[in-house]
Scaffold this motif. Structure first.
Motif, PDB file in Angstrom:
ATOM      1  N   ALA A   1       0.830  -1.207   0.000  1.00 34.34           N
ATOM      2  CA  ALA A   1       0.000   0.000   0.000  1.00 34.34           C
ATOM      3  C   ALA A   1       0.865   1.259   0.000  1.00 34.34           C
ATOM      4  CB  ALA A   1      -0.923  -0.011   1.220  1.00 34.34           C
ATOM      5  N   LEU A   2       1.969   1.210   0.739  1.00 38.81           N
ATOM      6  CA  LEU A   2       2.875   2.358   0.775  1.00 38.81           C
ATOM      7  C   LEU A   2       3.459   2.623  -0.614  1.00 38.81           C
ATOM      8  CD1 LEU A   2       4.403   4.502   2.407  1.00 38.81           C
ATOM      9  CD2 LEU A   2       6.155   2.771   2.875  1.00 38.81           C
ATOM     10  N   ILE A   3       3.788   1.558  -1.327  1.00 39.07           N
ATOM     11  CA  ILE A   3       4.300   1.713  -2.696  1.00 39.07           C
ATOM     12  C   ILE A   3       3.243   2.374  -3.576  1.00 39.07           C
ATOM     13  CG2 ILE A   3       5.027   0.474  -4.766  1.00 39.07           C
ATOM     14  CD1 ILE A   3       6.294  -1.618  -2.942  1.00 39.07           C
ATOM     15  N   PHE A   4       1.996   1.900  -3.485  1.00 41.87           N
ATOM     16  CA  PHE A   4       0.910   2.481  -4.288  1.00 41.87           C
ATOM     17  C   PHE A   4       0.699   3.950  -3.923  1.00 41.87           C
ATOM     18  CE2 PHE A   4      -1.150  -1.984  -4.448  1.00 41.87           C
ATOM     19  CZ  PHE A   4      -0.306  -2.342  -5.487  1.00 41.87           C
TER      20      PHE A   4
ATOM     21  N   LEU B   1       1.297   9.549  -5.566  1.00 40.90           N
ATOM     22  CA  LEU B   1       1.739  10.893  -5.190  1.00 40.90           C
ATOM     23  C   LEU B   1       2.791  11.412  -6.172  1.00 40.90           C
ATOM     24  CD1 LEU B   1       1.425  13.048  -2.916  1.00 40.90           C
ATOM     25  CD2 LEU B   1       3.400  11.989  -1.810  1.00 40.90           C
ATOM     26  N   ALA B   2       3.737  10.547  -6.535  1.00 41.00           N
ATOM     27  CA  ALA B   2       4.820  10.953  -7.437  1.00 41.00           C
ATOM     28  C   ALA B   2       4.309  11.275  -8.832  1.00 41.00           C
ATOM     29  CB  ALA B   2       5.871   9.853  -7.507  1.00 41.00           C
ATOM     30  N   MET B   3       3.216  10.634  -9.237  1.00 43.55           N
ATOM     31  CA  MET B   3       2.694  10.842 -10.590  1.00 43.55           C
ATOM     32  C   MET B   3       1.536  11.838 -10.626  1.00 43.55           C
ATOM     33  SD  MET B   3       2.927   7.035 -12.315  1.00 43.55           S
ATOM     34  CE  MET B   3       2.618   7.711 -13.953  1.00 43.55           C
ATOM     35  N   GLY B   4       1.369  12.578  -9.527  1.00 49.75           N
ATOM     36  CA  GLY B   4       0.367  13.635  -9.517  1.00 49.75           C
ATOM     37  C   GLY B   4      -1.032  13.187  -9.173  1.00 49.75           C
ATOM     38  N   GLY B   5      -1.191  11.979  -8.697  1.00 50.08           N
ATOM     39  CA  GLY B   5      -2.503  11.493  -8.307  1.00 50.08           C
ATOM     40  C   GLY B   5      -2.794  11.777  -6.849  1.00 50.08           C
ATOM     41  N   LYS B   6      -3.946  11.317  -6.382  1.00 51.61           N
ATOM     42  CA  LYS B   6      -4.339  11.507  -4.991  1.00 51.61           C
ATOM     43  C   LYS B   6      -4.926  10.206  -4.474  1.00 51.61           C
ATOM     44  CE  LYS B   6      -7.159  14.390  -1.917  1.00 51.61           C
ATOM     45  NZ  LYS B   6      -8.189  15.452  -1.839  1.00 51.61           N
ATOM     46  N   LEU B   7      -4.272   9.653  -3.467  1.00 48.10           N
ATOM     47  CA  LEU B   7      -4.667   8.350  -2.935  1.00 48.10           C
ATOM     48  C   LEU B   7      -4.386   8.325  -1.446  1.00 48.10           C
ATOM     49  CD1 LEU B   7      -5.568   5.372  -3.706  1.00 48.10           C
ATOM     50  CD2 LEU B   7      -3.124   4.844  -3.843  1.00 48.10           C
ATOM     51  N   ASN B   8      -5.439   8.174  -0.645  1.00 53.49           N
ATOM     52  CA  ASN B   8      -5.275   8.048   0.795  1.00 53.49           C
ATOM     53  C   ASN B   8      -4.626   6.698   1.112  1.00 53.49           C
ATOM     54  OD1 ASN B   8      -6.567   6.890   3.503  1.00 53.49           O
ATOM     55  ND2 ASN B   8      -6.552   9.118   3.680  1.00 53.49           N
ATOM     56  N   PHE B   9      -3.816   6.645   2.183  1.00 52.17           N
ATOM     57  CA  PHE B   9      -3.138   5.384   2.500  1.00 52.17           C
ATOM     58  C   PHE B   9      -4.128   4.261   2.735  1.00 52.17           C
ATOM     59  CE2 PHE B   9      -1.398   2.194   5.353  1.00 52.17           C
ATOM     60  CZ  PHE B   9      -0.233   1.857   4.707  1.00 52.17           C
ATOM     61  N   TRP B  10      -5.244   4.533   3.428  1.00 52.75           N
ATOM     62  CA  TRP B  10      -6.223   3.479   3.707  1.00 52.75           C
ATOM     63  C   TRP B  10      -6.886   2.988   2.422  1.00 52.75           C
ATOM     64  CZ3 TRP B  10      -5.838   1.117   8.086  1.00 52.75           C
ATOM     65  CH2 TRP B  10      -5.383   1.790   9.213  1.00 52.75           C
ATOM     66  N   GLN B  11      -7.050   3.881   1.461  1.00 50.73           N
ATOM     67  CA  GLN B  11      -7.567   3.467   0.156  1.00 50.73           C
ATOM     68  C   GLN B  11      -6.564   2.557  -0.538  1.00 50.73           C
ATOM     69  OE1 GLN B  11      -8.086   7.390  -1.489  1.00 50.73           O
ATOM     70  NE2 GLN B  11     -10.215   7.561  -0.817  1.00 50.73           N
TER      71      GLN B  11
ATOM     72  N   VAL C   1      -6.879   9.002  -9.388  1.00 52.79           N
ATOM     73  CA  VAL C   1      -5.889   8.081  -9.939  1.00 52.79           C
ATOM     74  C   VAL C   1      -6.327   7.694 -11.349  1.00 52.79           C
ATOM     75  CG1 VAL C   1      -4.733   5.859  -9.690  1.00 52.79           C
ATOM     76  CG2 VAL C   1      -5.342   7.175  -7.646  1.00 52.79           C
ATOM     77  N   THR C   2      -5.543   8.071 -12.333  1.00 50.75           N
ATOM     78  CA  THR C   2      -5.880   7.762 -13.724  1.00 50.75           C
ATOM     79  C   THR C   2      -5.521   6.314 -14.048  1.00 50.75           C
ATOM     80  OG1 THR C   2      -3.692   8.436 -14.546  1.00 50.75           O
ATOM     81  CG2 THR C   2      -5.381  10.154 -14.358  1.00 50.75           C
ATOM     82  N   GLY C   3      -6.009   5.850 -15.183  1.00 53.18           N
ATOM     83  CA  GLY C   3      -5.679   4.503 -15.623  1.00 53.18           C
ATOM     84  C   GLY C   3      -4.183   4.336 -15.839  1.00 53.18           C
ATOM     85  N   THR C   4      -3.532   5.398 -16.322  1.00 51.65           N
ATOM     86  CA  THR C   4      -2.082   5.334 -16.545  1.00 51.65           C
ATOM     87  C   THR C   4      -1.336   5.132 -15.242  1.00 51.65           C
ATOM     88  OG1 THR C   4      -2.258   6.794 -18.473  1.00 51.65           O
ATOM     89  CG2 THR C   4      -0.087   6.591 -17.436  1.00 51.65           C
ATOM     90  N   ILE C   5      -1.727   5.880 -14.211  1.00 47.22           N
ATOM     91  CA  ILE C   5      -1.081   5.747 -12.908  1.00 47.22           C
ATOM     92  C   ILE C   5      -1.334   4.356 -12.337  1.00 47.22           C
ATOM     93  CG2 ILE C   5      -1.079   6.555 -10.516  1.00 47.22           C
ATOM     94  CD1 ILE C   5      -1.772   9.344 -11.557  1.00 47.22           C
TER      95      ILE C   5
END
Length: 309
Positions: free
Chosen positions: A172-175, A180-190, A277-281
């Motif tokens: 999950a940390l990797i995701f 984050l590095a690719m400009g997306g937004k993802l909560n750790f719990w998600q 989070v886009t399909g590319t990410i």
């Protein structure tokens, strides 16, 4: 709740580890340490905020688990607002421990333990070291006894539960960092919910198929080491012998239909469970993990070829 559970688990782990070190309940040091790490991780994660539910109704646990096989996209969308992991991790851990014990009973603990020890003795760093060989041989009776000891086996199951959660948390940390590095937004719990629930159908299907094959094949035809991981022939590694070409065997084994299904679930999960989070990410993260796992498998096959012969 997570913080209290973490404190309790860490305390229980500490007690178990101390009792094991003092030989009151031998053989459970690993389980105790695993519980300490599990509890510590839960305590740390209790400080991580969960996403707002935005009035979205929470899908029941039963529906969440069942729909992962027929409508995973809907499940991941619900996990975006109601992330969770506990029941899925428990089920996967129980299935893993069950298969491990069925495998051991089917092949016999003596054969499995002796095979692992014999292959350890064939390793280059051990083969020319008489002191190391003697020490390993002295530990052979205890290793066999541990495989027959229900208390030790139970401790290994508990440790398996702890390391399953720790492993999924690392994934999950990797995701999370990837998004984050690719400009997306993802909560750790998600991210954690995605990692866990993407693995759930994979684990259930693998357990059913592995258990079926385990009792259809003659035990003498089952590899004592490789068979513990998978008996499913959904890849191309049958084209070579593991003993002659361990690296190629591992590479061909990575071309697995079930593994491709798992990678697709990860991508679908990240896309649907993430805030942005886009399909590319999603596919970039899923494929990166897949190729890293292949690299680790090839490295292991290169360093420890004797275990595949």
């Amino acid at each position: 709740m997570n913080r209290l559970a973490g404190i309790i688990l860490a305390a229980v782990g500490l007690i178990v580890a101390i009792l094991s070190i003092l030989k009151v309940v031998p053989g459970l040091t690993g389980a105790g340490v695993s519980l300490i790490l599990f509890g510590g991780l839960l305590i740390g994660l209790s400080f991580v905020d969960k996403p707002l539910d935005d009035g979205v109704e929470r899908m029941s646990t039963g529906a969440t688990l069942g729909n992962m096989f027929i409508s995973p996209g809907e499940v991941f969308k619900n996990l975006r607002r109601h992330p969770r992991w506990l029941v899925a991790v428990l089920v996967m851990s129980v299935l893993s421990a069950t298969y491990s014990n069925l495998f051991l009973n089917r092949l016999g603990p003596d054969r499995v333990a002796n095979y692992a020890i014999d292959k350890t003795l064939e390793m280059g760093m051990i083969r020319d070291n008489e002191a190391a060989k003697t020490k390993i041989e002295e530990g052979r009776p205890q290793a066999i006894a541990d495989m027959k000891n229900p208390v030790v086996r139970s401790g290994q199951a508990v440790a398996g539960l702890a390391w399953t959660f720790i492993g999924y948390s690392f994934l999950a940390l990797i995701f999370f960092l990837f998004a984050l590095a690719m400009g997306g937004k993802l909560n750790f719990w998600q991210a954690l919910s995605t990692a866990v629930y993407a693995g759930f159908p994979f684990a259930v299907i693998r357990f059913i198929l592995n258990t079926t094959v385990l009792y259809l094949k003659d035990p003498s035809d089952i590899h004592p080491i490789i068979g513990q991981q998978s008996l499913i022939q959904d890849n191309l590694n049958f084209l070579v012998l593991s003993s002659e070409h361990p690296v190629i065997f591992t590479l061909l084994g990575s071309l697995s239909l079930l593994t491709f299904y798992w990678v697709w679930l990860i991508a679908a999960g990240l896309k649907n469970a993430g805030e942005r989070v886009t399909g590319t990410i999603a596919w970039s993260a899923a494929l990166t993990v897949y190729f890293v796992l292949i690299l680790l498998g090839v490295t292991a096959a290169t360093l420890f070829p004797s275990f595949m012969s």
